[in-house]
Design an enzyme around this catalytic site. Structure first.
Site, PDB file in Angstrom:
ATOM      1  N   ASP A   1       0.827  -1.207   0.000  1.00  0.00           N
ATOM      2  CA  ASP A   1       0.000   0.000   0.000  1.00  0.00           C
ATOM      3  C   ASP A   1       0.857   1.252   0.000  1.00  0.00           C
ATOM      4  OD1 ASP A   1       0.905  -0.514   2.585  1.00  0.00           O
ATOM      5  OD2 ASP A   1      -1.077  -0.898   3.395  1.00  0.00           O
TER       6      ASP A   1
ATOM      7  N   ASP B   1      -8.033  -2.652  14.187  1.00  0.00           N
ATOM      8  CA  ASP B   1      -9.418  -2.869  13.748  1.00  0.00           C
ATOM      9  C   ASP B   1      -9.537  -4.038  12.768  1.00  0.00           C
ATOM     10  OD1 ASP B   1      -8.213  -1.850  11.497  1.00  0.00           O
ATOM     11  OD2 ASP B   1      -9.510  -0.088  11.316  1.00  0.00           O
TER      12      ASP B   1
ATOM     13  N   GLU C   1      -9.823  -1.475   5.205  1.00  0.00           N
ATOM     14  CA  GLU C   1     -10.461  -1.151   6.475  1.00  0.00           C
ATOM     15  C   GLU C   1     -11.765  -1.945   6.629  1.00  0.00           C
ATOM     16  OE1 GLU C   1      -8.856   0.394   8.561  1.00  0.00           O
ATOM     17  OE2 GLU C   1      -8.021   2.310   7.921  1.00  0.00           O
TER      18      GLU C   1
HETATM   19  C1  F6R Z   1       1.274  -1.442   6.173  1.00  0.00           C
HETATM   20  C2  F6R Z   1       0.006  -2.112   6.253  1.00  0.00           C
HETATM   21  C3  F6R Z   1      -0.836  -2.095   7.488  1.00  0.00           C
HETATM   22  C4  F6R Z   1      -0.059  -2.469   8.742  1.00  0.00           C
HETATM   23  C5  F6R Z   1      -0.978  -2.413   9.950  1.00  0.00           C
HETATM   24  C6  F6R Z   1      -0.235  -2.739  11.225  1.00  0.00           C
HETATM   25  O1  F6R Z   1       1.834  -1.637   4.890  1.00  0.00           O
HETATM   26  O2  F6R Z   1      -0.366  -2.655   5.291  1.00  0.00           O
HETATM   27  O3  F6R Z   1      -1.887  -3.024   7.331  1.00  0.00           O
HETATM   28  O4  F6R Z   1       0.475  -3.751   8.589  1.00  0.00           O
HETATM   29  O5  F6R Z   1      -1.545  -1.144  10.060  1.00  0.00           O
HETATM   30  O6  F6R Z   1       0.718  -1.746  11.452  1.00  0.00           O
HETATM   31  P1  F6R Z   1       1.845  -1.927  12.536  1.00  0.00           P
HETATM   32  O7  F6R Z   1       2.686  -3.062  12.111  1.00  0.00           O
HETATM   33  O8  F6R Z   1       2.605  -0.618  12.522  1.00  0.00           O
HETATM   34  O9  F6R Z   1       1.146  -2.173  13.836  1.00  0.00           O
END
Ligand code: F6R
Length: 242
Positions: A66, A135, A142
């Site tokens: 992403d 979440d 999301e």
């Molecule tokens: C980032 C991504 C997000 C993160 C998620 C967890 O490329 O795709 O889905 O993996 O927000 O983030 P962290 O690892 O910072 O808790």
């Protein structure tokens, strides 16, 4: 779905070992890279194995999950720059071997379609690293995301922007509102999914991922339909598992 509960530092080594085995057996492996905190231990371990054990990424191609929309090309939190800093610059990827969705494209819809084509043109992703949001999001899918989604523009929830404000000096207003993200179906097309989660804040999301009903309201639950998923969690993230 295989669930491994181990101390945090061990999780990074386990994921790195899965990647190392694949890359040594198949030097032109296609990797899927995640940003955020969760994969950092994996990237540290891969960089160490590159430096100390000749693990080469010279023929590996990699695709990011992403990207934020609209962050300046030199912004340190632009995911292309984060991946460059955390892994690409520390190993020996060939120039152009690491790709991500173009959050600065004039035509974002076309950029999403081009990204899907780029992944398909190399035969898809062999091993995809994933984190999980509090979440239950994976990549930036999301709650409420279509389980059949492909790479597209999404609006980030307030929860995710709050969670990510720590990367933007704690100021939620600096966190972009939109992103480009691989869809859930894009992620499901990868041949092996390796998801990392640590800390109590991920416990509910991990519980839903492993034990909840499959639902677009907890997007990661779609992984229950994938034939090869490895979930790597520490005690705190596993604390709500039955
Ligand atoms: C980032 C991504 C997000 C993160 C998620 C967890 O490329 O795709 O889905 O993996 O927000 O983030 P962290 O690892 O910072 O808790």
């Amino acid at each position: 779905m295989e669930v491994v509960i181990a101390p945090g530092p061990e999780l990074g080594r386990l994921a790195a070992s899965a990647i190392e085995q694949l890359v040594r057996e198949q030097p032109d492996t296609v990797l899927g890279l995640a940003t955020g905190s969760s994969p950092l231990a994996v990237y540290d371990e891969l960089a160490r194995r590159h430096a100390e054990h000749d693990l080469s990424f010279a023929r590996v191609r990699a695709f990011m999950l992403d990207e934020y929309v609209g962050l300046a090309a030199d912004h340190p939190e632009r995911y292309r720059n984060v991946i460059e800093k955390e892994i690409a610059s520390r190993v020996d990827f060939a120039p152009g071997a690491v790709q991500g969705p173009d959050g600065l494209a004039e035509d974002l819809v076309a950029a999403c379609a081009a990204y899907e084509e780029a992944i398909a043109s190399v035969g898809g992703v062999d091993l995809q690293l994933l984190g999980i949001g509090t979440d239950g999001h994976i990549a930036f899918n999301e709650p409420g995301s279509s389980l059949a989604s492909r790479t597209r523009i999404k609006t980030l929830t307030r929860q995710t922007r709050e969670d990510n404000a720590r990367f933007f000096g704690g100021d939620i207003d600096q966190v972009p509102q939109h992103c480009l993200t691989q869809g859930l179906a894009t992620i499901m097309s990868a041949r092996h999914l390796v998801l990392l989660a640590t800390g109590r804040g991920k416990a509910e999301a991990v519980h839903q991922l492993v034990e909840g009903p499959v639902s677009a309201m907890w997007p990661a639950t779609i992984l229950q339909h994938h034939p090869h998923v490895t979930v790597l969690v520490d005690d705190a993230a596993a604390s709500r598992l039955q």
